[in-house]
Design an enzyme around this catalytic site. Structure first.
Site, PDB file in Angstrom:
ATOM      1  N   VAL A 267       0.831  -1.210   0.000  1.00 20.41           N
ATOM      2  CA  VAL A 267       0.000   0.000   0.000  1.00 20.41           C
ATOM      3  C   VAL A 267       0.868   1.264   0.000  1.00 20.41           C
ATOM      4  O   VAL A 267       0.600   2.218  -0.748  1.00 20.41           O
ATOM      5  CB  VAL A 267      -0.987   0.003   1.194  1.00 20.41           C
ATOM      6  CG1 VAL A 267      -1.878   1.244   1.139  1.00 20.41           C
ATOM      7  CG2 VAL A 267      -1.860  -1.246   1.173  1.00 20.41           C
TER       8      VAL A 267
ATOM      9  N   GLU B 223     -10.230   6.156   5.167  1.00 29.07           N
ATOM     10  CA  GLU B 223     -11.110   5.707   4.074  1.00 29.07           C
ATOM     11  C   GLU B 223     -10.738   4.312   3.568  1.00 29.07           C
ATOM     12  O   GLU B 223     -11.593   3.487   3.255  1.00 29.07           O
ATOM     13  CB  GLU B 223     -11.043   6.711   2.912  1.00 29.07           C
ATOM     14  CG  GLU B 223     -11.916   6.370   1.728  1.00 29.07           C
ATOM     15  CD  GLU B 223     -13.392   6.283   2.082  1.00 29.07           C
ATOM     16  OE1 GLU B 223     -13.966   7.310   2.455  1.00 29.07           O
ATOM     17  OE2 GLU B 223     -13.971   5.178   1.970  1.00 29.07           O
TER      18      GLU B 223
ATOM     19  N   GLY C  42     -11.380  -1.269   0.603  1.00 27.02           N
ATOM     20  CA  GLY C  42     -10.260  -0.913  -0.293  1.00 27.02           C
ATOM     21  C   GLY C  42     -10.498   0.425  -0.973  1.00 27.02           C
ATOM     22  O   GLY C  42     -10.611   1.462  -0.317  1.00 27.02           O
TER      23      GLY C  42
ATOM     24  N   LYS D  59     -13.815  -4.553   9.833  1.00 24.44           N
ATOM     25  CA  LYS D  59     -14.373  -3.570   8.893  1.00 24.44           C
ATOM     26  C   LYS D  59     -15.829  -3.239   9.229  1.00 24.44           C
ATOM     27  O   LYS D  59     -16.220  -2.074   9.198  1.00 24.44           O
ATOM     28  CB  LYS D  59     -14.252  -4.105   7.462  1.00 24.44           C
ATOM     29  CG  LYS D  59     -12.789  -4.150   6.979  1.00 24.44           C
ATOM     30  CD  LYS D  59     -12.646  -4.937   5.686  1.00 24.44           C
ATOM     31  CE  LYS D  59     -11.217  -4.925   5.166  1.00 24.44           C
ATOM     32  NZ  LYS D  59     -11.005  -5.882   4.073  1.00 24.44           N
TER      33      LYS D  59
END
Ligand code: HSE
Length: 406
Positions: A12, A124, A129, A200
């Site tokens: 990432v 975010e 994702g 999540k």
């Protein structure tokens, strides 16, 4: 010029650098200023990579540089990400992250710390994702009382379940395929046992309902016990099996759960295949909205992280409000939740239908001609604890059970 520092040059982190470089002009236009990566922190060296010019191994270089406005935490895990994030916020730097583990565990504390220091903490990329979902919940769906969130929030498990459905594979083979294609981690436990989706849905629920939802209080089941045979039954009744993360409010209070479930053709989540993610939100004025897209991967995730960088760069030295208080949201005990169940038992329907109906009342029987020695049935709505008690009364026990969400 707005200076950023990226913590962790893994998948990432390197994606964040790539997005900022590739889309430099777009980002400059959206921020109204240049965003410059002044430092990248990593323990490793990257000989020959342009990152070498900005690579540091010592976090204090970043912390002590007053020109760094934004810290991008893409290290993952709790240690040292938690300490590093706290230190950055205390030093008056905004932080953004893709780290769902950290946000789920310490989100309220870090948001409070950001408020105290007039900076922002944004995440975010922690859910879905590249799909925009945190910002829509936080800034667009503010006229609604959110009644339900239901989603496919883990790309790895959705890939595995899709393979099992389309190829008829068993779980272990589909997992090996996912690992070969780089979708599943070598240690895939957090994905396949549901922990990733659990964190999540805890984050999304905390924002949607405005109170903290502790991930460790969410009942969570993974997909490792789902078999190719379960898919044969699902196909017979026109359903697919998906790992569903759901929360919502009923007349009895709030609930949250992560578990594999059969979804029918009319459910928008039925068509979500492979590594894609989707989140359905129901608001009391809005009705239904669905957010769909690339739920994992380097550039989609980095795109979401950089959207936070843009937001923070436009709001330097102020706090972007996130609707998540530290008050704990009470969740209904899982045993009280009402669901329908698909249940497999040994024997034949002709021999055992009466026994099954005696235990569960009116049920829908499913027999597959090509599968001798067992059959299945679907119950009406029944409490989770009640189901478990009744299942014990089935002679020889049940082969397996999956919730039915239609
Ligand atoms: N392991 C996660 C997934 C990555 O498979 O969805 C994105 O959070």
């Amino acid at each position: 010029m707005v200076n950023a520092a990226v913590l962790g040059y893994g998948t990432v982190g390197s994606g964040v650098a790539e997005v900022l470089t590739t889309n430099r002009d777009v980002i400059r236009r959206n921020v109204g200023d240049e965003v410059h990566v002044k430092y990248v922190l990593d323990l490793r060296d990257f000989p020959g990579d342009p990152v070498e010019e900005v690579l540091v191994h010592d976090y204090s270089v970043i912390l002590n540089d007053p020109s760094v406005d934004i810290v991008v935490e893409t290290m993952g895990g709790l240690k040292p990400a938690y300490e590093f994030t706290k230190a950055a916020l205390e030093a008056g730097k905004s932080v953004c992250t893709s780290n769902k583990e950290l946000v789920a565990a310490h989100g309220t504390e870090l948001l409070e710390l950001a408020r105290l220091h007039n900076v922002s903490y944004l995440f975010e990329a922690s859910c879905g994702g590249g799909i925009p979902i945190i910002r829509p919940l936080n800034t667009c769906l503010t006229a609604d009382r959110i009644d339900r969130i239901s989603g496919i929030l883990n790309g790895t498990t959705n890939y595995i379940l899709t393979r099992m459905d389309t190829e008829g594979s068993e779980f272990d083979d589909a997992l090996a395929e996912a690992q070969k294609n780089g979708y599943a981690e070598r240690n895939p436990a957090a994905d396949i046992e549901g922990g990733d989706a659990c964190r999540k849905i805890a984050i999304l629920s905390s924002i949607a309902y405005g109170k903290h939802v502790s991930y460790d209080r969410i009942y969570t089941e993974g997909i490792s016990s789902i078999s190719a045979m379960d898919f044969r039954y699902a196909q017979e009744i026109g359903a697919r099996i998906r790992l569903i993360a759901e929360s919502g409010r009923t007349d009895d209070g709030y609930y949250a759960m992560v578990a594999p479930a059969m979804v029918g053709e009319s459910d928008p989540l039925y068509s979500v295949n492979g590594v894609f993610n989707a989140i359905c939100v129901h608001g009391n004025m809005l009705g239904d909205a669905m957010f769909y897209g690339s739920g994992a991967g380097k550039l989609p995730t980095a795109s979401a992280v950089v959207s936070d960088v843009v937001d923070e760069a436009k709001h330097l030295h102020e706090t972007i409000h996130v609707n998540w208080s530290s008050d704990e949201l009470e969740l209904q005990p899982v045993g009280e939740l009402q669901n329908r169940f698909f249940v497999r038992v040994s024997g034949t329907a002709a021999e055992r239908a009466a026994e099954v109906k005696d235990v569960f009342g009116d049920v829908e029987i499913i027999s597959l001609q090509a599968v001798p020695g067992e059959f299945a049935f679907i119950t009406g709505k029944i409490g989770e604890a009640d189901f478990a008690d009744r299942a014990k009364r089935i002679e020889g026990g049940v082969i397996g059970r999956i919730r039915v969400f239609f």
